[in-house]
Motif scaffolding. Sequence first.
Motif, PDB file in Angstrom:
ATOM      1  N   TRP A 233       0.841  -1.206   0.000  1.00 48.49           N
ATOM      2  CA  TRP A 233       0.000   0.000   0.000  1.00 48.49           C
ATOM      3  C   TRP A 233       0.871   1.248   0.000  1.00 48.49           C
ATOM      4  O   TRP A 233       0.594   2.219  -0.721  1.00 48.49           O
ATOM      5  CB  TRP A 233      -0.921  -0.037   1.221  1.00 48.49           C
ATOM      6  CG  TRP A 233      -1.616   1.245   1.514  1.00 48.49           C
ATOM      7  CD1 TRP A 233      -2.465   1.929   0.681  1.00 48.49           C
ATOM      8  CD2 TRP A 233      -1.523   2.013   2.723  1.00 48.49           C
ATOM      9  NE1 TRP A 233      -2.919   3.069   1.304  1.00 48.49           N
ATOM     10  CE2 TRP A 233      -2.351   3.149   2.555  1.00 48.49           C
ATOM     11  CE3 TRP A 233      -0.843   1.849   3.917  1.00 48.49           C
ATOM     12  CZ2 TRP A 233      -2.499   4.119   3.544  1.00 48.49           C
ATOM     13  CZ3 TRP A 233      -1.001   2.797   4.911  1.00 48.49           C
ATOM     14  CH2 TRP A 233      -1.808   3.918   4.710  1.00 48.49           C
ATOM     15  N   ASP A 237       0.123   4.621  -2.601  1.00 46.08           N
ATOM     16  CA  ASP A 237      -0.891   5.566  -2.124  1.00 46.08           C
ATOM     17  C   ASP A 237      -0.228   6.733  -1.397  1.00 46.08           C
ATOM     18  O   ASP A 237      -0.282   6.836  -0.169  1.00 46.08           O
ATOM     19  CB  ASP A 237      -1.885   4.847  -1.214  1.00 46.08           C
ATOM     20  CG  ASP A 237      -3.070   5.738  -0.842  1.00 46.08           C
ATOM     21  OD1 ASP A 237      -3.211   6.827  -1.438  1.00 46.08           O
ATOM     22  OD2 ASP A 237      -3.837   5.341   0.049  1.00 46.08           O
ATOM     23  N   SER A 240      -2.795   9.124   0.785  1.00 49.71           N
ATOM     24  CA  SER A 240      -3.202   8.685   2.125  1.00 49.71           C
ATOM     25  C   SER A 240      -2.046   8.735   3.108  1.00 49.71           C
ATOM     26  O   SER A 240      -2.215   9.105   4.271  1.00 49.71           O
ATOM     27  CB  SER A 240      -3.773   7.266   2.065  1.00 49.71           C
ATOM     28  OG  SER A 240      -4.939   7.230   1.265  1.00 49.71           O
ATOM     29  N   ARG A 261       2.171   9.946  -9.008  1.00 48.74           N
ATOM     30  CA  ARG A 261       1.652   8.593  -8.882  1.00 48.74           C
ATOM     31  C   ARG A 261       2.584   7.584  -9.541  1.00 48.74           C
ATOM     32  O   ARG A 261       3.531   7.953 -10.230  1.00 48.74           O
ATOM     33  CB  ARG A 261       0.288   8.504  -9.562  1.00 48.74           C
ATOM     34  CG  ARG A 261       0.367   8.876 -11.047  1.00 48.74           C
ATOM     35  CD  ARG A 261      -0.982   8.941 -11.712  1.00 48.74           C
ATOM     36  NE  ARG A 261      -0.867   9.377 -13.103  1.00 48.74           N
ATOM     37  CZ  ARG A 261      -1.890   9.546 -13.917  1.00 48.74           C
ATOM     38  NH1 ARG A 261      -3.114   9.344 -13.476  1.00 48.74           N
ATOM     39  NH2 ARG A 261      -1.703   9.934 -15.158  1.00 48.74           N
ATOM     40  N   LYS A 371      -6.684   0.846  -6.004  1.00 56.17           N
ATOM     41  CA  LYS A 371      -6.702   2.294  -5.860  1.00 56.17           C
ATOM     42  C   LYS A 371      -6.767   2.723  -4.396  1.00 56.17           C
ATOM     43  O   LYS A 371      -7.371   2.064  -3.554  1.00 56.17           O
ATOM     44  CB  LYS A 371      -7.904   2.879  -6.608  1.00 56.17           C
ATOM     45  CG  LYS A 371      -7.767   2.835  -8.123  1.00 56.17           C
ATOM     46  CD  LYS A 371      -8.908   3.591  -8.787  1.00 56.17           C
ATOM     47  CE  LYS A 371      -8.712   3.634 -10.287  1.00 56.17           C
ATOM     48  NZ  LYS A 371      -9.791   4.410 -10.961  1.00 56.17           N
ATOM     49  N   GLY A 372      -6.149   3.857  -4.131  1.00 60.30           N
ATOM     50  CA  GLY A 372      -6.272   4.501  -2.832  1.00 60.30           C
ATOM     51  C   GLY A 372      -5.919   3.601  -1.672  1.00 60.30           C
ATOM     52  O   GLY A 372      -4.899   2.912  -1.665  1.00 60.30           O
ATOM     53  N   LYS A 373      -6.783   3.601  -0.653  1.00 55.64           N
ATOM     54  CA  LYS A 373      -6.532   2.821   0.555  1.00 55.64           C
ATOM     55  C   LYS A 373      -6.838   1.345   0.388  1.00 55.64           C
ATOM     56  O   LYS A 373      -6.617   0.559   1.300  1.00 55.64           O
ATOM     57  CB  LYS A 373      -7.361   3.388   1.709  1.00 55.64           C
ATOM     58  CG  LYS A 373      -6.955   4.797   2.128  1.00 55.64           C
ATOM     59  CD  LYS A 373      -7.784   5.273   3.318  1.00 55.64           C
ATOM     60  CE  LYS A 373      -7.354   6.658   3.775  1.00 55.64           C
ATOM     61  NZ  LYS A 373      -8.142   7.128   4.937  1.00 55.64           N
TER      62      LYS A 373
END
Length: 723
Positions: A233, A237, A240, A261, A371-373
């Motif tokens: 992660w 990310d 976050s 990114r 994606k993301g968290k």
Amino acid sequence: MRSHLQTLTRTVSVVRTLTGGFRPSPKAITRTMSSNSTGLMFQLKLNPITGNSEWIVIEEELDDASPKPMLATTSYLDMLNDSPRNRVYRTAIDKTVSKQCHVLDIGAGTGLLSMMAARAMGVDDDSSPSKGVVTACESYLPMVKLMKKVLRANDMNSKIRVLNKRSDEVEVGVDVASRADVLVSEILDSELLGEGLIPSLQHAHDKLLVENYKTVPYRATTYGQLVESTYLWELHDLYSNEANVADGIHLVPKGKESILRVKPQQFAMHCDAMGEELRLLSEPFKIFEFDFWKRPDSHGETQVHTKATNNGTVHAVISWWVLQLDEEGNIFYSTSPKWINSPSTNNGLSSMYTGTRDWCDHWKQCVWFTKGKGLPVRKDEDVRMDATHTDISISYKFNAQSQTSEVDHSQDSHLTLSPERIAIYGDNNWRQFMLKAINYALKGKESPLCVIADDSVFLSVAVAHISKSSHIIAMFPGLGDKGRQYLQAVADENGYSMDRIQVINTRKQQLTMNDTHQNKVDLLIAEPFYFGAEGMLPWQGLQFWSKRTMIDSMLAEDVCIMPCKGILKACAMSLPDLWRSRCALENIEGFDHTMVNTTLGACGPSSESPCLPFFIWQCGETQKLSDTYTIMEFDFLKPLSSCHGKAKVEFIEAGVCHGFALWIDWVMDSTNDIVMSTGLDQRYWKQGVKLLAEPLKIGPGICSTVIEAHFDSSSGELSVNNR
């Protein structure tokens, strides 16, 4: 295979272009050019100190006396040392090529598969299309020359016809007399498709093969598994992770989450090394099946349904492939992680799909970040995932995952960085460390002129944010105008105006007083980080020393230079898996390969292994056998100069020493209090590895060795030897 990068060699800018088949071989990382009219061959070299590239003439013949940088740093050696791979190919070829026919080998490399095919059908010197013939197609010229040496040494040069062409350039009736009856190939990367497998098969099917042809391999199937992993992660990310940092720096402001990114693609990684950091959230599932014996489609879609086996958050999809080499389905090769190979955890997969293999670096597992968290799941929940493949890649999308709300920005302001660089920028400890160094450098300076001598957007934003009166010149040698557009896009959220920031022309070789409006430079800083060099050796960062030297006359008397020093460190290591994958070749399935060892940089008494970049923690079995030693220092307070150093390394553990891990510690301040290490405990940086010619068994009478390094400031070469 993803190929290793050497400090003096420039990687081909588009790795996933289409050589042996439809590709200029990703196995070979140099860009070469030949001239038929002059008989010369050129190689594009990158000087790691200046950052400049130039075409140089290299030897026409790959004899034992000529330098071999273009091949010593590729993955060919690692691939040829993969005994399970060699064995299954030999078995399948012996089974498939059961009579004399025309065999086409796409991406022939050293000619190993071609020789297997010729032996299987008993091709003799007076072969003709009616009896049997092997055509070896390889477009990378240095490898063609090496292949011819291998064929001569094995008395196969008159039995195999070598074409120095891409397979899509081969014409029946011009280059070959007839279409081929059997296709043998190994144009696979960790993702399966990245070396142009599909375009190569399409063209071969349409133009080069008979109807109902046979092929080795026969089929490939990709599999996946859902995992939870904080480590994975953190590799993607940044938004976050940055939200948990209270330093006021916003590299990815709210509403601009995708401005900095990783590229949306699969990343090859040694997932076994992550061990307990991975929590499995599903059983393995089948994704795509690709049949080599028929024309593949350039585009495919499928929806995968799987049940969550635990409560958790899906941070990534780990995938691998299984190669079926024969039509009957008895011969397999798998790139699966070790937990799939365990009899107690094969998750219902047939045992034929879970065969063990040795550690190797040319084929790894692949990781796709959610994606993301991540995607929250509950045990027994049905998880749906859409999988799509193009002709060179595979991607995934979860139907249940909410889409992150993002403002649509101009693509020009987006920056894509490596997963490790994203993790570094989101690491609170690293950021606090760098901010401490920046504040130290700015101490006592009012309205300073600051030059950022690398591609660090973090330093650029941080200095502008902290020092409201500073004027900043960002050199951005790799990011160029992309870096300027990014700084402009995040200016408001970080409280600075672009009036104070200037990004110089990336084609400009020298910063001059005209660029600084006749002002002297008060602060010269870098991480150092150079875009595009993340996979190279640690001393690639010494490019900072060159930048500092070029503007020596422009530095103020009280200039602060950060880092002020680089320290080359080393540690003796036991690296049995890595050494085995790079050791000298002898007999491979009955064919002599000893003549390639020097060219491929093998570890052995008759050849010198080059320094290569690796994430040590991902190199299979490893053990530290000594403390850390300083080999030499690079003084950035003085202009660039050649230097050397050595250290007597005392062994503190029994075992077998296979080589040395090397890295650079960057000293940020003159008091030596702020030191950024890229060593063995830092997993986001690659270390350099110098393997010994022969393993050294540590025991009675052997308690130390000497390691020595020489740095040539004119070429940027750092040579390492032990005695």
